[in-house]
Design a protein around this motif. Structure first.
Motif, PDB file in Angstrom:
ATOM      1  N   ARG A   3     -10.309   2.340  -4.862  1.00 51.41           N
ATOM      2  CA  ARG A   3     -11.256   2.719  -3.749  1.00 51.41           C
ATOM      3  C   ARG A   3     -11.780   4.231  -3.954  1.00 51.41           C
ATOM      4  O   ARG A   3     -11.224   5.207  -4.505  1.00 51.41           O
ATOM      5  CB  ARG A   3     -10.764   2.686  -2.576  1.00 51.41           C
ATOM      6  CG  ARG A   3      -9.746   1.442  -2.166  1.00 51.41           C
ATOM      7  CD  ARG A   3     -10.038   0.768  -0.875  1.00 51.41           C
ATOM      8  NE  ARG A   3      -9.532  -0.429  -0.629  1.00 51.41           N
ATOM      9  CZ  ARG A   3      -9.793  -1.596  -0.459  1.00 51.41           C
ATOM     10  NH1 ARG A   3     -11.136  -1.740  -0.765  1.00 51.41           N
ATOM     11  NH2 ARG A   3      -9.054  -2.595  -0.520  1.00 51.41           N
ATOM     12  N   PRO A  87       1.330   8.980  -6.347  1.00 49.81           N
ATOM     13  CA  PRO A  87       0.668   8.914  -4.803  1.00 49.81           C
ATOM     14  C   PRO A  87      -0.384  10.192  -4.801  1.00 49.81           C
ATOM     15  O   PRO A  87      -0.268  11.064  -3.996  1.00 49.81           O
ATOM     16  CB  PRO A  87       1.953   9.039  -4.057  1.00 49.81           C
ATOM     17  CG  PRO A  87       2.875   9.907  -4.660  1.00 49.81           C
ATOM     18  CD  PRO A  87       2.399   9.515  -6.208  1.00 49.81           C
ATOM     19  N   TYR A 108      -8.747   6.765  -5.202  1.00 50.00           N
ATOM     20  CA  TYR A 108      -7.556   6.339  -5.455  1.00 50.00           C
ATOM     21  C   TYR A 108      -7.233   5.010  -5.768  1.00 50.00           C
ATOM     22  O   TYR A 108      -8.044   4.117  -5.782  1.00 50.00           O
ATOM     23  CB  TYR A 108      -6.609   6.720  -4.165  1.00 50.00           C
ATOM     24  CG  TYR A 108      -6.899   5.742  -2.982  1.00 50.00           C
ATOM     25  CD1 TYR A 108      -6.093   4.647  -2.835  1.00 50.00           C
ATOM     26  CD2 TYR A 108      -8.041   5.938  -2.031  1.00 50.00           C
ATOM     27  CE1 TYR A 108      -6.116   3.897  -1.815  1.00 50.00           C
ATOM     28  CE2 TYR A 108      -8.066   4.992  -1.213  1.00 50.00           C
ATOM     29  CZ  TYR A 108      -7.087   3.896  -0.744  1.00 50.00           C
ATOM     30  OH  TYR A 108      -7.211   3.068  -0.006  1.00 50.00           O
ATOM     31  N   GLU A 110      -4.489   1.658  -5.319  1.00 47.69           N
ATOM     32  CA  GLU A 110      -3.555   1.086  -4.487  1.00 47.69           C
ATOM     33  C   GLU A 110      -2.247   1.000  -5.095  1.00 47.69           C
ATOM     34  O   GLU A 110      -1.280   0.558  -4.158  1.00 47.69           O
ATOM     35  CB  GLU A 110      -4.206  -0.047  -3.667  1.00 47.69           C
ATOM     36  CG  GLU A 110      -5.074   0.474  -2.659  1.00 47.69           C
ATOM     37  CD  GLU A 110      -5.644  -0.548  -1.864  1.00 47.69           C
ATOM     38  OE1 GLU A 110      -5.768  -1.792  -2.171  1.00 47.69           O
ATOM     39  OE2 GLU A 110      -6.243  -0.319  -0.710  1.00 47.69           O
ATOM     40  N   GLU A 121       2.737  -2.171  -5.850  1.00 48.81           N
ATOM     41  CA  GLU A 121       1.780  -1.256  -4.769  1.00 48.81           C
ATOM     42  C   GLU A 121       2.312  -0.130  -4.626  1.00 48.81           C
ATOM     43  O   GLU A 121       3.690   0.119  -4.399  1.00 48.81           O
ATOM     44  CB  GLU A 121       1.992  -1.952  -3.571  1.00 48.81           C
ATOM     45  CG  GLU A 121       1.088  -3.399  -3.567  1.00 48.81           C
ATOM     46  CD  GLU A 121       0.194  -3.528  -2.163  1.00 48.81           C
ATOM     47  OE1 GLU A 121       0.507  -3.038  -1.207  1.00 48.81           O
ATOM     48  OE2 GLU A 121      -0.910  -3.862  -2.484  1.00 48.81           O
ATOM     49  N   LYS A 122       1.672   1.137  -4.212  1.00 49.86           N
ATOM     50  CA  LYS A 122       2.092   2.459  -4.033  1.00 49.86           C
ATOM     51  C   LYS A 122       2.599   2.262  -2.649  1.00 49.86           C
ATOM     52  O   LYS A 122       2.132   1.458  -1.815  1.00 49.86           O
ATOM     53  CB  LYS A 122       0.787   3.134  -3.994  1.00 49.86           C
ATOM     54  CG  LYS A 122       0.292   3.523  -5.801  1.00 49.86           C
ATOM     55  CD  LYS A 122      -0.556   4.807  -5.898  1.00 49.86           C
ATOM     56  CE  LYS A 122      -0.619   4.921  -7.356  1.00 49.86           C
ATOM     57  NZ  LYS A 122      -1.696   5.604  -7.636  1.00 49.86           N
ATOM     58  N   GLU A 124       3.115   2.280   1.424  1.00 48.88           N
ATOM     59  CA  GLU A 124       2.134   2.278   2.420  1.00 48.88           C
ATOM     60  C   GLU A 124       1.847   3.757   3.162  1.00 48.88           C
ATOM     61  O   GLU A 124       0.517   3.703   3.394  1.00 48.88           O
ATOM     62  CB  GLU A 124       2.735   1.392   3.552  1.00 48.88           C
ATOM     63  CG  GLU A 124       2.063   1.286   4.891  1.00 48.88           C
ATOM     64  CD  GLU A 124       0.681   0.838   4.729  1.00 48.88           C
ATOM     65  OE1 GLU A 124      -0.191   1.371   5.422  1.00 48.88           O
ATOM     66  OE2 GLU A 124       0.603   0.077   3.684  1.00 48.88           O
ATOM     67  N   ARG A 127      -0.930   4.920   0.885  1.00 51.13           N
ATOM     68  CA  ARG A 127      -2.250   4.212   1.115  1.00 51.13           C
ATOM     69  C   ARG A 127      -2.947   4.501   2.364  1.00 51.13           C
ATOM     70  O   ARG A 127      -4.120   4.451   2.432  1.00 51.13           O
ATOM     71  CB  ARG A 127      -1.954   2.686   0.725  1.00 51.13           C
ATOM     72  CG  ARG A 127      -1.630   2.382  -0.641  1.00 51.13           C
ATOM     73  CD  ARG A 127      -1.212   0.758  -0.873  1.00 51.13           C
ATOM     74  NE  ARG A 127       0.072   0.403  -0.205  1.00 51.13           N
ATOM     75  CZ  ARG A 127       0.299  -0.583   0.604  1.00 51.13           C
ATOM     76  NH1 ARG A 127      -0.868  -1.297   0.990  1.00 51.13           N
ATOM     77  NH2 ARG A 127       1.543  -0.878   0.955  1.00 51.13           N
ATOM     78  N   SER A 128      -2.157   4.465   3.485  1.00 52.77           N
ATOM     79  CA  SER A 128      -2.590   4.851   4.595  1.00 52.77           C
ATOM     80  C   SER A 128      -3.450   6.191   4.611  1.00 52.77           C
ATOM     81  O   SER A 128      -4.466   6.158   5.146  1.00 52.77           O
ATOM     82  CB  SER A 128      -1.577   4.689   5.821  1.00 52.77           C
ATOM     83  OG  SER A 128      -2.064   5.282   7.155  1.00 52.77           O
ATOM     84  N   ALA A 130      -4.554   7.748   2.057  1.00 53.07           N
ATOM     85  CA  ALA A 130      -5.494   7.816   1.157  1.00 53.07           C
ATOM     86  C   ALA A 130      -6.673   7.038   1.902  1.00 53.07           C
ATOM     87  O   ALA A 130      -7.879   7.555   1.758  1.00 53.07           O
ATOM     88  CB  ALA A 130      -5.368   7.167  -0.107  1.00 53.07           C
ATOM     89  N   LYS A 131      -6.685   6.216   2.618  1.00 55.29           N
ATOM     90  CA  LYS A 131      -7.646   5.505   3.362  1.00 55.29           C
ATOM     91  C   LYS A 131      -8.302   6.437   4.297  1.00 55.29           C
ATOM     92  O   LYS A 131      -9.502   6.677   4.372  1.00 55.29           O
ATOM     93  CB  LYS A 131      -7.308   4.370   4.088  1.00 55.29           C
ATOM     94  CG  LYS A 131      -7.124   3.139   3.133  1.00 55.29           C
ATOM     95  CD  LYS A 131      -6.486   1.930   3.947  1.00 55.29           C
ATOM     96  CE  LYS A 131      -6.112   0.782   2.811  1.00 55.29           C
ATOM     97  NZ  LYS A 131      -5.203  -0.254   3.667  1.00 55.29           N
TER      98      LYS A 131
END
Length: 166
Positions: A3, A87, A108, A110, A121-122, A124, A127-128, A130-131
């Motif tokens: 993303r 991460p 980044y 995911e 998957e990295k 959560e 990921r949260s 990074a979003k």
């Protein structure tokens, strides 16, 4: 899957963006290269070495710093952050010389494919975060086509002093 948000930002915009992202959660800024396997932590997104502004950084939550994976580049004699397995959010700054402003990006991934071609998957939490970094970037800058632009960069562009380069 990756993303990203692409943007044009003058130095003042980058400082504001760093502040906004830093408000999300305590983070570290990493140089893209290090003389050792340990990532090199920097104080800001506005660092110059040998008279040149650095443009390539990684952002990492403080709690994830120990999880950063580096890989050796023997031909060049340095270590670099492995963006796929770490991460981290990649932060590519905007080259700016008063005449040209080049596009930057925040990016980044995911997850990644492991040794047996299985998707990993990295975490959560990463990921949260990074979003939220991408969301903060969009909120701090204004949309301009498919990119975003900072207030200082837009003002500079409106003065007719230079051009944006993708």
């Amino acid at each position: 899957m990756g993303r990203q948000v692409t943007f044009f930002a003058a130095p003042d915009d980058i400082a504001q963006l760093q502040h906004r992202i830093g408000d999300i959660e305590p983070m570290c800024i990493l140089h893209d290269r290090s003389p050792t396997a340990k990532p090199r932590v920097l104080p800001t997104l506005d660092v110059a070495e040998d008279g040149q502004s650095l443009l390539f950084y990684f952002l990492v939550r403080e709690i994830d710093l120990a999880q950063v994976v580096t890989r050796h580049v023997p031909a060049q004699g340095y270590w670099t952050v492995d963006v796929l397995r770490s991460p981290v959010v990649e932060f590519d700054g905007c080259f700016f010389d008063g005449t040209v402003l080049r596009r930057g990006r925040v990016y980044y991934v995911e997850g990644f494919y492991g040794e047996n071609d299985e998707w990993i998957e990295k975490p959560e939490g990463f990921r949260s975060w990074a979003k939220r970094v991408l969301k903060a970037t969009k909120k701090c800058l204004k949309r301009r086509g498919s990119d975003y632009i900072g207030a200082a960069a837009a003002e500079w562009l409106a003065q007719g002093d230079g051009k944006l380069v993708t």
